[in-house]
Design a protein around this motif. Sequence first.
Motif, PDB file in Angstrom:
ATOM      1  N   UNK A 431       1.507  -1.222  -0.261  1.00 30.69           N
ATOM      2  CA  UNK A 431      -0.489  -0.039   0.038  1.00 30.69           C
ATOM      3  C   UNK A 431       1.035   1.578   0.349  1.00 30.69           C
ATOM      4  N   UNK A 432       2.085   0.724   0.301  1.00 32.19           N
ATOM      5  CA  UNK A 432       2.634   2.671  -0.005  1.00 32.19           C
ATOM      6  C   UNK A 432       4.471   1.818  -0.265  1.00 32.19           C
ATOM      7  N   UNK A 434       7.078   2.593  -0.088  1.00 32.29           N
ATOM      8  CA  UNK A 434       7.910   2.320   0.856  1.00 32.29           C
ATOM      9  C   UNK A 434       8.671   1.071   1.345  1.00 32.29           C
ATOM     10  N   UNK A 435       7.107   0.195   1.370  1.00 33.85           N
ATOM     11  CA  UNK A 435       7.034  -0.708   1.982  1.00 33.85           C
ATOM     12  C   UNK A 435       7.200  -1.584   0.688  1.00 33.85           C
TER      13      UNK A 435
END
Lengths: 532, 532
Positions: A431-432, A434-435
């Motif tokens: 969902x991001x 970053x992840x």
Amino acid sequence: MRGFFEPNSVAVIGVSESPDNLARRIVQNLHEFEYDGIIYLVGARGGRAFGRRIYKSVSDIPDQVDLAVVLIPARYVPDVIEECGQKGIRRAIIETAGFSELGKEGKELEMRLSEAAARYDMRFIGPNCIGVINRANGLAVPFPGLKNVFGRGGISIISQSGGVGLDYLNMLASENLGLARFASIGNKLDVDECDLLEFLIADEQTSIICMYLESISDGRRLMRLARSTRKPILLHKSNTGKLARDIAQSHTAALSEDDAVVSAALEQVGIARFYASNTLLNFLKVLPLPPLRGNRLAVLSRSGGHAVICADACERHGFSLVRFPREFLEEIEKHFRAKVIRLTNPLDLGDLFDYDVYDRIVERTFSLEDVDGMVFLHTYVSAVEREASRAFLKRLEEHSFKAGKPVAACVSTDSEEMSVLRRTLPHPVFTTPEDAVAALALKRDYRHEVLEEPRVEQAGLDIDGIREILSRCEAENRPVLLDEGLRVLELAGIPVARWRVAESPDEAAVHAEELGGQVAMKLIASEVSHKT
Amino acid sequence: MRGFFEPNSVAVIGVSESPDNLARRIVQNLHEFEYDGIIYLVGARGGRAFGRRIYKSVSDIPDQVDLAVVLIPARYVPDVIEECGQKGIRRAIIETAGFSELGKEGKELEMRLSEAAARYDMRFIGPNCIGVINRANGLAVPFPGLKNVFGRGGISIISQSGGVGLDYLNMLASENLGLARFASIGNKLDVDECDLLEFLIADEQTSIICMYLESISDGRRLMRLARSTRKPILLHKSNTGKLARDIAQSHTAALSEDDAVVSAALEQVGIARFYASNTLLNFLKVLPLPPLRGNRLAVLSRSGGHAVICADACERHGFSLVRFPREFLEEIEKHFRAKVIRLTNPLDLGDLFDYDVYDRIVERTFSLEDVDGMVFLHTYVSAVEREASRAFLKRLEEHSFKAGKPVAACVSTDSEEMSVLRRTLPHPVFTTPEDAVAALALKRDYRHEVLEEPRVEQAGLDIDGIREILSRCEAENRPVLLDEGLRVLELAGIPVARWRVAESPDEAAVHAEELGGQVAMKLIASEVSHKT
């Protein structure tokens, strides 16, 4: 360990007619997961439940019972285990709490419990646990009531804590990650994480092993086991600091170790170590994808903002962004004539709303030799593009496997659509940015080769040879002799000291010379058990 | 800026009869959010849509239009803005992309656009954005189709990127965090983040301001504004590295700054800076809770494993765990007779399944003077305890507010129940102890006081006094004179150098002496504009 997961019959001990009775939930779970064996109910007060008779004791059960699941007050547990032993039950799961985690009194109960089990060669999991789940045959004996929302898959879980184990189960379910086996081991008075790990390493249904541990029972064995397998082992190890020590002791009677030593040792044998469940989850999501063979990513994005965030994340995690070759960019420009596409990496797909074009761009990007992996940042409004988006996200994974390169798909949409995606897509989404990038970095940095000795079964476990020796002993109704025992070990691939059989003192002297160094002699005779 | 959020009428420019037409979605959003003003549709080809006439030009609209929302090909935008100006429209939102983010040609278009707007004193947001939402009056003009799933609340969002802005909106919706205003500012050719920030600082509906920025337009002004308010400002600033530079430039024409300088400056004025949306979200969740006045936490847990993980997280984030006083523990033991409760901090609630007892323990724990804040780790199986759990989680927040101490609730349950909780609880929940503790740490470390000068409106903005001066000038049909201008500044709370009006040279000499130091003289006359 197989006996814990594949019993033909289970006795749930501690069931009563009261609707609040906790052991009833174990029975409900066995029903919910459609356990394919036979269920017996046992409870001191007898009665009926679920259309079945509640036996007052296991000894009343007319048939053979393979596994006992025990949830009764702690003080009764040793005696009930004794009864189970007498009944011929050789596997038990003891879910009852209130043992050594509560101090001295509980410690004494544990000793009595261990003695009772030992008398009957019984192995048991627990106490103070929620037991096991085998997704394949529907054996599900945790006492918290569960819904069978778990897909079948290759992920197996060993958790010292029942609560955290449930957390991991919830995580798998909500991300549509398939489950193979689950075991919560609590105080691990008998069976510990290594026993289960060994089983899961050999288990054909398990491809990835996740562990949550508050203490490590046998570090050497854990390391030896990790070295012996190519299966990824992910370990969430808590109880790392001073503040956790007391509560861990009282939770699962776990003693904390020096955390730096733990980390270094784990790294050496290729166990991926985590400090929180969500980073472990990130890694789980990218593990099944094709390998990331290098450090060079391509980022394709429908949203410029996410592309910027993703580029920052790539830099933080040490990735480089491939410089797309001019021919490639010209080809994209020519074929797709998309005015608002930005021809850089990240490639901003801008106002290009054509999923077929995405397909071709993804395919072409994967075909670039310099590209080791991809991040696809997908933003959509479900009301408008639901069907097209879902279908494209499925194809994205196909492209990845065809190319043999991983793609981390990051989706930004409303939460309702997101939970549909999570339940229905064959692969996980992030969902991001970053992840997504952090997960690829974990994949890149993870090295887990088989180290030193090869796996036992790879060294040629000679089942037939072993069987021959053991049948001979059985036929002759005598114990296994020393030379036979040593030979069995060798056939099992377990290294033993060099040995010879001598029929006379002279022969012994010759052998001793050949073997060299100091030599021990042992007597072989069917009348004498082996003793040095 | 109020004109962008509270127009009485809106013209959506770029609407056609084609079902694929993007501007139609703007109209759909206005309907979905139940905009309380009047909507006009404008599109070069005319026709009908949504039971309304599509005017071929804004000049054809018979009534006054307060706000134009423009989504037409970039090359037509300057001329349409010119038409808007002629029509008397003073606010425009230009969602069209394809300007300076695409290079030289787009840059020239931007210049023509700016000139057209300037000729009519028109302020505009964009280009290359998705516009604004005002939750209060239903003004919602993004072109991606939205569902009005947003609760009303005090959180306002300024986002340079439309896509990331939508992400933030989705986050608020799925966590049931209430929205006040939203603005996506794209290339910020005219209105920038500071213009909007100034508005939101004064805005009575906004209590928390979130910003996503790829570049900072006017650092000094941003800092001055941040200093002037007590409202928390949360900034997710990306475009921090080399890899992001190109894509940010092509996305919203943003130039990257030296990130270390940015961070230091932000910290100085109390802006909370984030590198990823999920950490910002963590902070958002604990911001509305009572303040955390110290570093001493109490951890209550239904799951021993989560308690261990939480204790580790507390240690990593520098919290101390209160040592519960003996009387307190004895009281708990006596009153609740819970055998499996562990009387430490974390307090393991173990097999104690009584929500009324939880209530009393929570209340008593908050009443301990040493306790500054609480983490409650709640594990439950929704099939069994759904109603009791939901009710308890609501009460948990009430206890927190009554005690004036914050509680971070961390819930572990199945994902379906989790999303119900997120939609229905009045306060947010966390899913991992790590996130809960990290959020409390952010709350502890965040210091944002009003620095230096007090807020303009707090210093007593005298609207009536200002109005009186300006009406006099208007009535006499003359420009504002110097002394009047200075007085207006004073009435607005803006400090000016000390000044006097002298009617003669002698009077001037007297004043100069009184003022002391070096004195500057300026001529006041309605025929002469002020020049030093």
